[in-house]
Design an enzyme around this catalytic site. Structure first.
Site, PDB file in Angstrom:
ATOM      1  N   LYS A  66      -3.544   0.135   9.585  1.00  0.00           N
ATOM      2  CA  LYS A  66      -4.477  -0.665   8.779  1.00  0.00           C
ATOM      3  C   LYS A  66      -4.501  -2.101   9.285  1.00  0.00           C
ATOM      4  O   LYS A  66      -3.457  -2.648   9.661  1.00  0.00           O
ATOM      5  CB  LYS A  66      -4.035  -0.608   7.307  1.00  0.00           C
ATOM      6  CG  LYS A  66      -5.007  -1.256   6.324  1.00  0.00           C
ATOM      7  CD  LYS A  66      -4.507  -1.085   4.889  1.00  0.00           C
ATOM      8  CE  LYS A  66      -5.457  -1.674   3.864  1.00  0.00           C
ATOM      9  NZ  LYS A  66      -4.979  -1.481   2.477  1.00  0.00           N
ATOM     10  N   SER A 141      -8.348   0.493  -0.630  1.00  0.00           N
ATOM     11  CA  SER A 141      -8.845  -0.328   0.453  1.00  0.00           C
ATOM     12  C   SER A 141      -8.496   0.200   1.850  1.00  0.00           C
ATOM     13  O   SER A 141      -9.090  -0.249   2.825  1.00  0.00           O
ATOM     14  CB  SER A 141      -8.310  -1.752   0.314  1.00  0.00           C
ATOM     15  OG  SER A 141      -6.919  -1.793   0.466  1.00  0.00           O
ATOM     16  N   SER A 165      -4.448   1.458  -3.042  1.00  0.00           N
ATOM     17  CA  SER A 165      -5.186   1.454  -1.769  1.00  0.00           C
ATOM     18  C   SER A 165      -4.813   2.535  -0.766  1.00  0.00           C
ATOM     19  O   SER A 165      -5.548   2.752   0.190  1.00  0.00           O
ATOM     20  CB  SER A 165      -5.045   0.097  -1.103  1.00  0.00           C
ATOM     21  OG  SER A 165      -5.952  -0.788  -1.702  1.00  0.00           O
TER      22      SER A 165
HETATM   23  N1  GLN Z   1      -8.466  -1.666  -5.932  1.00  0.00           N
HETATM   24  C1  GLN Z   1      -7.315  -2.491  -6.176  1.00  0.00           C
HETATM   25  C2  GLN Z   1      -7.671  -3.934  -5.952  1.00  0.00           C
HETATM   26  O1  GLN Z   1      -8.724  -4.183  -5.507  1.00  0.00           O
HETATM   27  C3  GLN Z   1      -6.156  -2.084  -5.322  1.00  0.00           C
HETATM   28  C4  GLN Z   1      -6.276  -2.539  -3.924  1.00  0.00           C
HETATM   29  C5  GLN Z   1      -5.023  -2.301  -3.135  1.00  0.00           C
HETATM   30  O2  GLN Z   1      -4.194  -1.458  -3.479  1.00  0.00           O
HETATM   31  N2  GLN Z   1      -4.838  -3.106  -2.107  1.00  0.00           N
HETATM   32  O3  GLN Z   1      -6.911  -4.796  -6.216  1.00  0.00           O
END
Ligand code: GLN
Length: 462
Positions: A66, A141, A165
């Site tokens: 990532k 994400s 994410s």
């Molecule tokens: N959707 C969540 C956020 O936007 C989690 C994102 C993540 O785990 N990085 O904060």
């Protein structure tokens, strides 16, 4: 060479036997990645494989990483214009450990900018598309990591999980996503979004694949004082005792609920023991406490992007303020919105009302989770309350995207290990279910998920 549907473990076994070479493996995934990236947009940076010659257990095979995990000499953008040309001078500990095990880097995967999002739509490099149906989001994400694994563009991938994410995109793409306990993997070199919630983990085809990579990256690291040596000995749970939190399941739409409850019947036949809990009052507060803490930490972390240390060179005449304003223009709108929310939450007069209260609620949620886990090996709930949505919908309706995190943020608030596996299908899409355990019980959760994966056989892997 066709490795379609092959798990990482069986590929490594064949490499070990000499029936395929690491170069064949790298060539296979690299070619697929090149051919499909125009459509799927899983990679921000793809690296042409070198001839590999490593004695380590990973044999020089390329892994997708990532793009918020630092890689020495390879740009690490966080899918942001702000870091478009940032090339880290060092490797994240997780990457260093993969390299020490003979791994190499296949490419850097697309994501929601600074890991803020649940769909993969918020990237400055354009949205990632779901390989199952490219009109739909792959989840985020860690959108590119999951899409790459699902589309045979990578054998396995690293992601990060702050509030879901790793698990959200695993659920939407029919892959396995493992979020380790908080601190089980060093965060050194992970570009920070919300430090107290996040951890690096694995997206893979099978639970055993995730276990293999997790064991390589786990463990205490002097450069991250929150890291610890999680117990990595295999656990045989026997007949797992599982608690289903009905108040969470009820948040899911009917299609998800149906697949989820069907999976329970199958798991019962395989020997799993289920109990049900109706009351978990804290569900009403998981999203608000998560987003309060996450935005507060984000606003602090992202203040370092002031145009001096990072970001494109600016030629702005005028005062300091106009300079900062121009520099902050390199953030996308979701990132800016969260910085503003976080700054508000931390400002004088609101700090106690919002931030301290959210911390207090997190404490209560942890205590309550530990209390309900007594006598159980894991909690079982769906991963996402909905099926993948059409690309663009999450941008039009960010509140919908926030609400989609309602089932994933709990383990981040409690520091728990959680793993999402495909537990059935609804139409063309998969439905993910997650097993959640007590912090430190990573191997127990892996063992239960592996048993469930075998019993459910939703995706067949060679
Ligand atoms: N959707 C969540 C956020 O936007 C989690 C994102 C993540 O785990 N990085 O904060």
């Amino acid at each position: 060479m066709n490795l379609k549907g092959r798990s990482f473990l069986t590929i490594l076994r064949d490499v070990e036997r000499g029936s395929i070479s690491p170069d064949d493996v790298n060539e296979y995934y690299y070619r697929n990645a090149l051919a499909l990236n125009n459509t799927i947009n899983a990679y921000i940076t793809l690296i042409k494989p070198q001839q590999s010659s490593s004695d380590g257990p990973l044999r020089g095979i390329g892994i997708a990483v990532k793009d918020n995990i630092s890689t020495r000499g390879i740009r690490t953008t966080c899918a942001s214009r702000m870091l478009e040309n940032y090339v880290p001078p060092y490797d994240a500990t997780a990457v260093e450990r993969l390299k020490n095990n003979g791994g190499s880097i296949l490419g850097k995967t697309n994501m929601d900018e600074f890991a803020m999002g649940s769909s993969g739509e918020n990237s400055a490099f354009g949205p990632t598309r779901n390989p199952i149906n490219t009109d739909y989001v792959p989840g985020g994400s860690s959108s590119g990591s999951a899409a790459a694994v699902a589309a045979e563009m990578a054998p396995i991938a690293l992601g990060s999980d702050t509030g879901g994410s790793i698990r959200a995109p695993a659920s939407f793409t029919g892959t396995v996503g493992f979020k380790p306990s908080y601190g089980a993997v060093s965060r050194y070199g992970l570009i920070a979004y919300a430090n107290s919630l996040e951890v690096i983990g694995v997206i893979s085809k099978t639970v055993k694949d995730a276990e293999l990579l997790f064991k390589m990256i786990a463990g205490r690291d002097l450069r991250d004082s929150t890291s610890f040596n999680v117990d990595l000995t295999s656990r045989d749970v026997g007949r797992p005792r599982i608690l289903v939190l009905r108040s969470f399941v009820r948040m899911a739409d009917e299609r998800v609920q149906k697949v989820f409850y069907d999976s329970i019947s199958k798991l019962e036949r395989a020997g799993f023991i289920f109990d049900y809990l109706d009351e978990f009052r804290e569900i009403d507060y998981v999203l608000s406490s998560y987003y309060t803490i996450a935005c507060a930490e984000a606003s602090t972390n992202l203040s370092r992007y002031d145009g001096i240390r990072y970001g494109p060179r600016l030629d702005v005449a005028g005062n300091w303020r106009s300079y900062i304003e121009a520099a902050r223009g390199f953030f996308g709108s979701e990132v800016k919105a969260r910085i503003m929310m976080g700054t508000f939450i931390l400002s004088a007069g609101y700090y106690e009302t919002y931030y301290l209260k959210a911390l207090q609620i997190r404490k209560e949620i942890r205590a309550e989770f530990e209390r309900i886990m007594k006598g159980y090996d894991a909690v079982y709930i769906p991963t996402m309350p909905v099926l993948p949505w059409k690309i663009g919908e999450g941008i039009r309706d960010p509140k919908m995207a926030y609400a989609a995190d309602v089932l994933t943020v709990l383990p981040n608030l409690t520091g728990s290990p959680a793993i999402s596996i495909p537990v059935g299908k609804s139409g063309e899409f998969f439905v993910g279910g997650q097993f959640i355990g007590l912090r430190g019980d990573d191997m127990k959760i892996i063992s239960i998920a592996s048993e469930a994966e075998n019993a459910l056989e939703v995706v067949r892997h060679e």
